[in-house]
Each structure stands twice: as structure tokens, then as C-alpha cells.
Design a protein around this motif. Structure first.
Motif, PDB file in Angstrom:
ATOM      1  N   ILE A 207       5.674  -2.944  -1.050  1.00 49.82           N
ATOM      2  CA  ILE A 207       6.237  -1.714  -1.614  1.00 49.82           C
ATOM      3  C   ILE A 207       7.542  -2.041  -2.327  1.00 49.82           C
ATOM      4  O   ILE A 207       8.102  -3.083  -2.187  1.00 49.82           O
ATOM      5  CB  ILE A 207       6.487  -0.610  -0.544  1.00 49.82           C
ATOM      6  CG1 ILE A 207       7.310  -1.130   0.611  1.00 49.82           C
ATOM      7  CG2 ILE A 207       5.193  -0.049  -0.079  1.00 49.82           C
ATOM      8  CD1 ILE A 207       7.664  -0.069   1.622  1.00 49.82           C
TER       9      ILE A 207
ATOM     10  N   GLU B   5       0.699   6.174   5.492  1.00 54.71           N
ATOM     11  CA  GLU B   5       0.234   7.133   4.500  1.00 54.71           C
ATOM     12  C   GLU B   5       1.407   7.757   3.746  1.00 54.71           C
ATOM     13  O   GLU B   5       1.294   8.033   2.554  1.00 54.71           O
ATOM     14  CB  GLU B   5      -0.673   8.176   5.143  1.00 54.71           C
ATOM     15  CG  GLU B   5      -2.032   7.579   5.492  1.00 54.71           C
ATOM     16  CD  GLU B   5      -2.989   8.527   6.179  1.00 54.71           C
ATOM     17  OE1 GLU B   5      -2.575   9.633   6.615  1.00 54.71           O
ATOM     18  OE2 GLU B   5      -4.173   8.149   6.299  1.00 54.71           O
ATOM     19  N   GLU B   6       2.547   7.933   4.411  1.00 49.75           N
ATOM     20  CA  GLU B   6       3.750   8.414   3.726  1.00 49.75           C
ATOM     21  C   GLU B   6       4.259   7.386   2.721  1.00 49.75           C
ATOM     22  O   GLU B   6       4.928   7.737   1.757  1.00 49.75           O
ATOM     23  CB  GLU B   6       4.851   8.750   4.732  1.00 49.75           C
ATOM     24  CG  GLU B   6       4.584  10.026   5.515  1.00 49.75           C
ATOM     25  CD  GLU B   6       5.622  10.290   6.595  1.00 49.75           C
ATOM     26  OE1 GLU B   6       6.589   9.501   6.750  1.00 49.75           O
ATOM     27  OE2 GLU B   6       5.463  11.300   7.311  1.00 49.75           O
ATOM     28  N   LEU B   7       3.917   6.114   2.944  1.00 51.75           N
ATOM     29  CA  LEU B   7       4.294   5.034   2.023  1.00 51.75           C
ATOM     30  C   LEU B   7       3.195   4.789   0.984  1.00 51.75           C
ATOM     31  O   LEU B   7       3.212   3.768   0.295  1.00 51.75           O
ATOM     32  CB  LEU B   7       4.587   3.747   2.808  1.00 51.75           C
ATOM     33  CG  LEU B   7       5.788   3.807   3.742  1.00 51.75           C
ATOM     34  CD1 LEU B   7       5.857   2.554   4.614  1.00 51.75           C
ATOM     35  CD2 LEU B   7       7.081   3.997   2.962  1.00 51.75           C
ATOM     36  N   SER B   8       2.235   5.708   0.900  1.00 52.03           N
ATOM     37  CA  SER B   8       1.147   5.687  -0.084  1.00 52.03           C
ATOM     38  C   SER B   8       0.114   4.591   0.150  1.00 52.03           C
ATOM     39  O   SER B   8      -0.464   4.058  -0.801  1.00 52.03           O
ATOM     40  CB  SER B   8       1.709   5.579  -1.512  1.00 52.03           C
ATOM     41  OG  SER B   8       2.501   6.703  -1.793  1.00 52.03           O
ATOM     42  N   PHE B   9      -0.131   4.249   1.402  1.00 51.17           N
ATOM     43  CA  PHE B   9      -1.208   3.323   1.755  1.00 51.17           C
ATOM     44  C   PHE B   9      -2.425   4.116   2.203  1.00 51.17           C
ATOM     45  O   PHE B   9      -2.293   5.131   2.894  1.00 51.17           O
ATOM     46  CB  PHE B   9      -0.799   2.409   2.924  1.00 51.17           C
ATOM     47  CG  PHE B   9       0.060   1.253   2.528  1.00 51.17           C
ATOM     48  CD1 PHE B   9      -0.491   0.002   2.308  1.00 51.17           C
ATOM     49  CD2 PHE B   9       1.431   1.410   2.369  1.00 51.17           C
ATOM     50  CE1 PHE B   9       0.309  -1.075   1.937  1.00 51.17           C
ATOM     51  CE2 PHE B   9       2.235   0.349   2.004  1.00 51.17           C
ATOM     52  CZ  PHE B   9       1.669  -0.890   1.787  1.00 51.17           C
ATOM     53  N   SER B  10      -3.607   3.642   1.837  1.00 52.25           N
ATOM     54  CA  SER B  10      -4.814   4.135   2.489  1.00 52.25           C
ATOM     55  C   SER B  10      -4.955   3.304   3.764  1.00 52.25           C
ATOM     56  O   SER B  10      -4.545   2.136   3.798  1.00 52.25           O
ATOM     57  CB  SER B  10      -6.037   3.973   1.591  1.00 52.25           C
ATOM     58  OG  SER B  10      -6.307   2.607   1.363  1.00 52.25           O
TER      59      SER B  10
ATOM     60  N   MET C 133      -4.019   2.306  -5.132  1.00 53.65           N
ATOM     61  CA  MET C 133      -3.388   2.505  -3.832  1.00 53.65           C
ATOM     62  C   MET C 133      -3.673   1.283  -2.960  1.00 53.65           C
ATOM     63  O   MET C 133      -4.796   0.822  -2.869  1.00 53.65           O
ATOM     64  CB  MET C 133      -3.956   3.773  -3.177  1.00 53.65           C
ATOM     65  CG  MET C 133      -3.390   4.027  -1.798  1.00 53.65           C
ATOM     66  SD  MET C 133      -4.005   5.543  -1.001  1.00 53.65           S
ATOM     67  CE  MET C 133      -3.058   6.780  -1.844  1.00 53.65           C
TER      68      MET C 133
ATOM     69  N   GLU D  99       8.809   0.375   6.733  1.00 58.01           N
ATOM     70  CA  GLU D  99       9.089   0.343   5.300  1.00 58.01           C
ATOM     71  C   GLU D  99       9.846  -0.924   4.917  1.00 58.01           C
ATOM     72  O   GLU D  99       9.534  -1.579   3.916  1.00 58.01           O
ATOM     73  CB  GLU D  99       9.870   1.583   4.872  1.00 58.01           C
ATOM     74  CG  GLU D  99      10.111   1.655   3.381  1.00 58.01           C
ATOM     75  CD  GLU D  99      10.760   2.955   2.948  1.00 58.01           C
ATOM     76  OE1 GLU D  99      10.901   3.127   1.710  1.00 58.01           O
ATOM     77  OE2 GLU D  99      11.112   3.792   3.806  1.00 58.01           O
TER      78      GLU D  99
ATOM     79  N   SER E   4      -4.089  -0.808   0.577  1.00 57.27           N
ATOM     80  CA  SER E   4      -4.758  -0.465   1.836  1.00 57.27           C
ATOM     81  C   SER E   4      -4.175  -1.274   2.990  1.00 57.27           C
ATOM     82  O   SER E   4      -3.733  -2.407   2.807  1.00 57.27           O
ATOM     83  CB  SER E   4      -6.256  -0.738   1.729  1.00 57.27           C
ATOM     84  OG  SER E   4      -6.481  -2.109   1.481  1.00 57.27           O
TER      85      SER E   4
END
Length: 121
Positions: free
Chosen positions: A121, A22-27, A1, A112, A3
């Protein structure tokens, strides 16, 4: 993941950015000024930094110059996210090492798109 460090003196902006990222899969981690952000980067360098310009203690452009001046450091992608929309500010940010520039207010589509443009991404 991947960050992302969110650096903004507005708790609301940090909260909105955190939800989007976080919806884009980032911590995510958060800092309220450039000085706190430098300390967090020294402990663990993020893949990306979403950076405000106008903050107390250390502003975004001074933070970016100091970060980019560190030799031998794995450098993150830096995306300015600010109300400063003049061409002179944009040129100054890019010259200091910013990878992209987002104008506030922003939404999930803009974030995004910019993160996609810089290859995150």
C-alpha cells in the motif's frame, strides 16, 4: 484490487483482520489452518498472506516452507501475525521466507504500517 489470504485458526482474529484489510482496499479470503491455505493458494494465489504460527493440521511455519518451496509459482508477500514473539521465532520465520512479522494483539495502524513497509500500500 490487491488480495490477501488471512490464515488463522481464530475466527475472531480472521474477522478483525478482514475488517482492517478491507478498509485498506484488499479483497480477502480466509483459511483456518495451513493445509486449507495451501489449497486456496493452489486455486488462486493471493498478493499477500497474513499468517498465524500456531494452528492445527498444518502450522504457519510448515505452510510457509511448503509455499516457498514451490518452484515457478508467483510468490505472495507473507506477513506472520502471531503471539510467538521470541527472537528465535522471528529469525526462523524470516529464514523460511516471511517478509514481515506482526505481534498479536495488533491494530489497524500496525497492519497498515507493515503492509506499507512491504510495498503493498
Amino acid at each position: 484490487m490487491k488480495s490477501c489470504l488471512i490464515v488463522d485458526d481464530s475466527k475472531t482474529v480472521r474477522m478483525v483482520a478482514k475488517r482492517i484489510l478491507e478498509e485498506l482496499s484488499f479483497s480477502t479470503r480466509e483459511a483456518c489452518d495451513g493445509q486449507e491455505a495451501l489449497q486456496l493458494c493452489e486455486s488462486e494465489m493471493p498478493d499477500a498472506i497474513l499468517l498465524d504460527w500456531n494452528m492445527p493440521v498444518k502450522n504457519g511455519i510448515d505452510f510457509l516452507r511448503e509455499l516457498r518451496g514451490k518452484v515457478g509459482v508467483n510468490q505472495p508477500v507473507v506477513i506472520f501475525c502471531t503471539t510467538e514473539n521470541g527472537l528465535s521465532h522471528i529469525h526462523e520465520a524470516i529464514a523460511a521466507g516471511a517478509d514481515e512479522y506482526i505481534m498479536k494483539p495488533f491494530d489497524s495502524g500496525i497492519v497498515e504500517s507493515k503492509f506499507s513497509q512491504v510495498g503493498l500500500i
